[in-house]
Design a protein around this motif. Structure first.
Motif, PDB file in Angstrom:
ATOM      1  N   GLU A 167      -5.176   9.403 -14.368  1.00 54.07           N
ATOM      2  CA  GLU A 167      -4.557   8.890 -15.590  1.00 54.07           C
ATOM      3  C   GLU A 167      -3.742   7.632 -15.308  1.00 54.07           C
ATOM      4  O   GLU A 167      -2.530   7.694 -15.088  1.00 54.07           O
ATOM      5  CB  GLU A 167      -3.662   9.975 -16.210  1.00 54.07           C
ATOM      6  N   PRO A 168      -4.382   6.469 -15.347  1.00 52.56           N
ATOM      7  CA  PRO A 168      -3.630   5.229 -15.151  1.00 52.56           C
ATOM      8  C   PRO A 168      -2.871   4.826 -16.405  1.00 52.56           C
ATOM      9  O   PRO A 168      -3.150   5.289 -17.514  1.00 52.56           O
ATOM     10  CB  PRO A 168      -4.731   4.211 -14.841  1.00 52.56           C
ATOM     11  N   LYS A 169      -1.933   3.925 -16.221  1.00 50.43           N
ATOM     12  CA  LYS A 169      -1.198   3.339 -17.334  1.00 50.43           C
ATOM     13  C   LYS A 169      -1.983   2.154 -17.900  1.00 50.43           C
ATOM     14  O   LYS A 169      -2.746   1.504 -17.194  1.00 50.43           O
ATOM     15  CB  LYS A 169       0.190   2.908 -16.879  1.00 50.43           C
ATOM     16  N   THR A 170      -1.781   1.893 -19.179  1.00 48.68           N
ATOM     17  CA  THR A 170      -2.466   0.778 -19.827  1.00 48.68           C
ATOM     18  C   THR A 170      -1.621  -0.486 -19.730  1.00 48.68           C
ATOM     19  O   THR A 170      -0.392  -0.443 -19.821  1.00 48.68           O
ATOM     20  CB  THR A 170      -2.751   1.083 -21.305  1.00 48.68           C
ATOM     21  N   GLY A 171      -2.298  -1.600 -19.569  1.00 46.94           N
ATOM     22  CA  GLY A 171      -1.610  -2.869 -19.485  1.00 46.94           C
ATOM     23  C   GLY A 171      -2.449  -3.980 -20.070  1.00 46.94           C
ATOM     24  O   GLY A 171      -3.567  -3.759 -20.566  1.00 46.94           O
ATOM     25  N   LYS A 172      -1.895  -5.171 -20.022  1.00 45.19           N
ATOM     26  CA  LYS A 172      -2.595  -6.369 -20.473  1.00 45.19           C
ATOM     27  C   LYS A 172      -2.341  -7.457 -19.455  1.00 45.19           C
ATOM     28  O   LYS A 172      -1.210  -7.639 -18.988  1.00 45.19           O
ATOM     29  CB  LYS A 172      -2.084  -6.802 -21.852  1.00 45.19           C
ATOM     30  N   SER A 173      -3.403  -8.168 -19.086  1.00 44.61           N
ATOM     31  CA  SER A 173      -3.231  -9.257 -18.146  1.00 44.61           C
ATOM     32  C   SER A 173      -2.728 -10.499 -18.867  1.00 44.61           C
ATOM     33  O   SER A 173      -3.205 -10.827 -19.959  1.00 44.61           O
ATOM     34  CB  SER A 173      -4.565  -9.567 -17.451  1.00 44.61           C
ATOM     35  N   THR A 174      -1.760 -11.156 -18.273  1.00 40.18           N
ATOM     36  CA  THR A 174      -1.395 -12.482 -18.744  1.00 40.18           C
ATOM     37  C   THR A 174      -2.152 -13.533 -17.948  1.00 40.18           C
ATOM     38  O   THR A 174      -2.422 -14.624 -18.442  1.00 40.18           O
ATOM     39  CB  THR A 174       0.122 -12.715 -18.630  1.00 40.18           C
ATOM     40  N   THR A 175      -2.500 -13.173 -16.709  1.00 39.90           N
ATOM     41  CA  THR A 175      -3.374 -13.995 -15.880  1.00 39.90           C
ATOM     42  C   THR A 175      -4.377 -13.065 -15.215  1.00 39.90           C
ATOM     43  O   THR A 175      -3.991 -12.021 -14.675  1.00 39.90           O
ATOM     44  CB  THR A 175      -2.593 -14.739 -14.780  1.00 39.90           C
ATOM     45  N   ALA A 176      -5.654 -13.426 -15.257  1.00 37.97           N
ATOM     46  CA  ALA A 176      -6.686 -12.645 -14.565  1.00 37.97           C
ATOM     47  C   ALA A 176      -7.862 -13.563 -14.290  1.00 37.97           C
ATOM     48  O   ALA A 176      -8.842 -13.603 -15.033  1.00 37.97           O
ATOM     49  CB  ALA A 176      -7.116 -11.435 -15.386  1.00 37.97           C
ATOM     50  N   THR A 177      -7.732 -14.344 -13.222  1.00 35.88           N
ATOM     51  CA  THR A 177      -8.760 -15.319 -12.889  1.00 35.88           C
ATOM     52  C   THR A 177      -9.376 -15.008 -11.531  1.00 35.88           C
ATOM     53  O   THR A 177      -8.699 -14.518 -10.621  1.00 35.88           O
ATOM     54  CB  THR A 177      -8.190 -16.747 -12.866  1.00 35.88           C
ATOM     55  N   VAL A 178     -10.658 -15.298 -11.411  1.00 35.72           N
ATOM     56  CA  VAL A 178     -11.402 -15.106 -10.167  1.00 35.72           C
ATOM     57  C   VAL A 178     -12.236 -16.352  -9.916  1.00 35.72           C
ATOM     58  O   VAL A 178     -12.920 -16.847 -10.816  1.00 35.72           O
ATOM     59  CB  VAL A 178     -12.325 -13.872 -10.254  1.00 35.72           C
ATOM     60  N   SER A 179     -12.168 -16.869  -8.695  1.00 34.36           N
ATOM     61  CA  SER A 179     -12.969 -18.027  -8.319  1.00 34.36           C
ATOM     62  C   SER A 179     -13.378 -17.874  -6.856  1.00 34.36           C
ATOM     63  O   SER A 179     -12.714 -18.379  -5.949  1.00 34.36           O
ATOM     64  CB  SER A 179     -12.170 -19.323  -8.519  1.00 34.36           C
ATOM     65  N   TYR A 180     -14.443 -17.128  -6.643  1.00 33.91           N
ATOM     66  CA  TYR A 180     -14.933 -16.845  -5.293  1.00 33.91           C
ATOM     67  C   TYR A 180     -16.174 -17.670  -4.982  1.00 33.91           C
ATOM     68  O   TYR A 180     -16.254 -18.351  -3.984  1.00 33.91           O
ATOM     69  CB  TYR A 180     -15.223 -15.347  -5.173  1.00 33.91           C
ATOM     70  N   ASP A 181     -17.174 -17.590  -5.834  1.00 38.11           N
ATOM     71  CA  ASP A 181     -18.355 -18.432  -5.781  1.00 38.11           C
ATOM     72  C   ASP A 181     -18.955 -18.424  -7.174  1.00 38.11           C
ATOM     73  O   ASP A 181     -18.331 -17.950  -8.122  1.00 38.11           O
ATOM     74  CB  ASP A 181     -19.348 -17.962  -4.711  1.00 38.11           C
ATOM     75  N   ASP A 182     -20.162 -18.960  -7.319  1.00 39.52           N
ATOM     76  CA  ASP A 182     -20.748 -19.017  -8.660  1.00 39.52           C
ATOM     77  C   ASP A 182     -20.969 -17.633  -9.247  1.00 39.52           C
ATOM     78  O   ASP A 182     -20.920 -17.453 -10.474  1.00 39.52           O
ATOM     79  CB  ASP A 182     -22.084 -19.766  -8.621  1.00 39.52           C
ATOM     80  N   GLU A 183     -21.214 -16.645  -8.398  1.00 35.93           N
ATOM     81  CA  GLU A 183     -21.486 -15.293  -8.873  1.00 35.93           C
ATOM     82  C   GLU A 183     -20.213 -14.574  -9.311  1.00 35.93           C
ATOM     83  O   GLU A 183     -20.231 -13.773 -10.253  1.00 35.93           O
ATOM     84  CB  GLU A 183     -22.189 -14.485  -7.787  1.00 35.93           C
TER      85      GLU A 183
END
Length: 203
Positions: A167-183
Motif C-alpha cells: 500500500e504505497p502513498k499517492t503523490g504527484k510529480s512536479t518534476t519527472a524527466t528521463v534522458s538516457y537515450d532515444d529509447e
C-alpha cells in the motif's frame, strides 16, 4: 539455490498516468503504454555476505501496448546502480533487480523483461515528510509531493507489489524527466507518483 537476500528502505516512482497508475488494477495505462522511473534508497540490505546498506538503485521502464502486468506485455528496462557501489554490491543488485535471485523481481523478469541494460550513475535521494527528491546523474530528475484527500490525509492505493504492506502513498510529480537515450527519454512531470517504504526479500 539462490543466495538469500533482503532489502529495506524507501522508494519512489513517477509515471505517465495523469491521476493514478491503473496497472495496480490490471487496467491499461494512459496512452496504452507505461513510461516510468523508479528509485530505491536501501537503508538496510544484505545479499548473502554482501552488505547493501546505503546503496541506491534506479530503474527505467517502458512497455508495449496493453496492461502492464498482462502476460503478453513486454517491458524494456534500464537498471542504473549507484556508482558508489563496489563490484560485489553491483553484482548483487543486478542479481536482485534483474530477477536472477528470486523474489518479486524473478516473476516480473520471467514474465515481462524483453530487454535489459545496466549502467552506473551517481544517485541522490532525499525524503522529508511527504516530499521526495531524487536525481540519477544527468539521466533522471524527480521531485514528488504527496497528495491528500478530502480528509486531509495522504491517499493510498492497494495492492502494489513493491510497497511495504502492498500500500504505497499517492503523490504527484512536479518534476519527472528521463534522458538516457532515444529509447528512454520522456517528461511526465505533473503526473502520478507513488512512494512508500519497502521490504523485499526472496525468503
Amino acid at each position: 539455490m539462490a543466495t538469500e537476500w533482503r532489502i529495506t528502505g524507501d522508494y519512489v516512482e513517477a509515471c505517465n498516468c495523469e491521476v493514478a497508475c491503473q496497472c495496480v488494477w490490471l487496467e491499461p495505462p494512459d496512452d496504452d503504454v507505461c513510461t516510468v522511473s523508479l528509485v530505491w534508497d536501501i537503508t538496510d540490505g544484505q545479499y548473502g555476505e554482501t552488505d547493501l546498506s546505503g546503496c541506491r538503485v534506479a530503474m527505467l521502464a517502458h512497455t508495449e501496448e496493453g496492461v502492464m502486468f498482462a502476460p503478453e506485455t513486454g517491458w524494456y528496462v534500464a537498471l542504473l546502480i549507484d556508482d558508489e557501489a563496489d563490484d560485489d554490491q553491483r553484482a548483487a543488485l543486478e542479481d536482485i533487480y534483474l530477477g536472477r535471485a528470486g523474489g518479486v523481481w524473478a516473476a516480473v523478469a520471467d514474465a515481462h523483461f524483453e530487454t535489459t541494460e545496466v549502467t552506473t550513475a551517481p544517485i541522490t535521494f532525499s525524503k522529508e515528510d511527504d516530499e521526495i527528491s531524487s536525481t540519477v546523474g544527468d539521466v533522471v530528475a524527480m521531485d514528488v509531493v504527496g497528495k491528500t484527500g478530502f480528509n486531509e490525509e495522504l491517499g493510498t492505493v492497494s495492492p502494489h507489489p513493491l510497497a511495504q504492506g502492498l500500500e504505497p502513498k499517492t503523490g504527484k510529480s512536479t518534476t519527472a524527466t528521463v534522458s538516457y537515450d532515444d529509447e528512454f527519454a520522456w517528461d511526465v512531470s505533473g503526473n502520478n507518483s507513488y512512494f512508500s517504504e519497502f521490504d523485499l526479500a526472496n525468503a
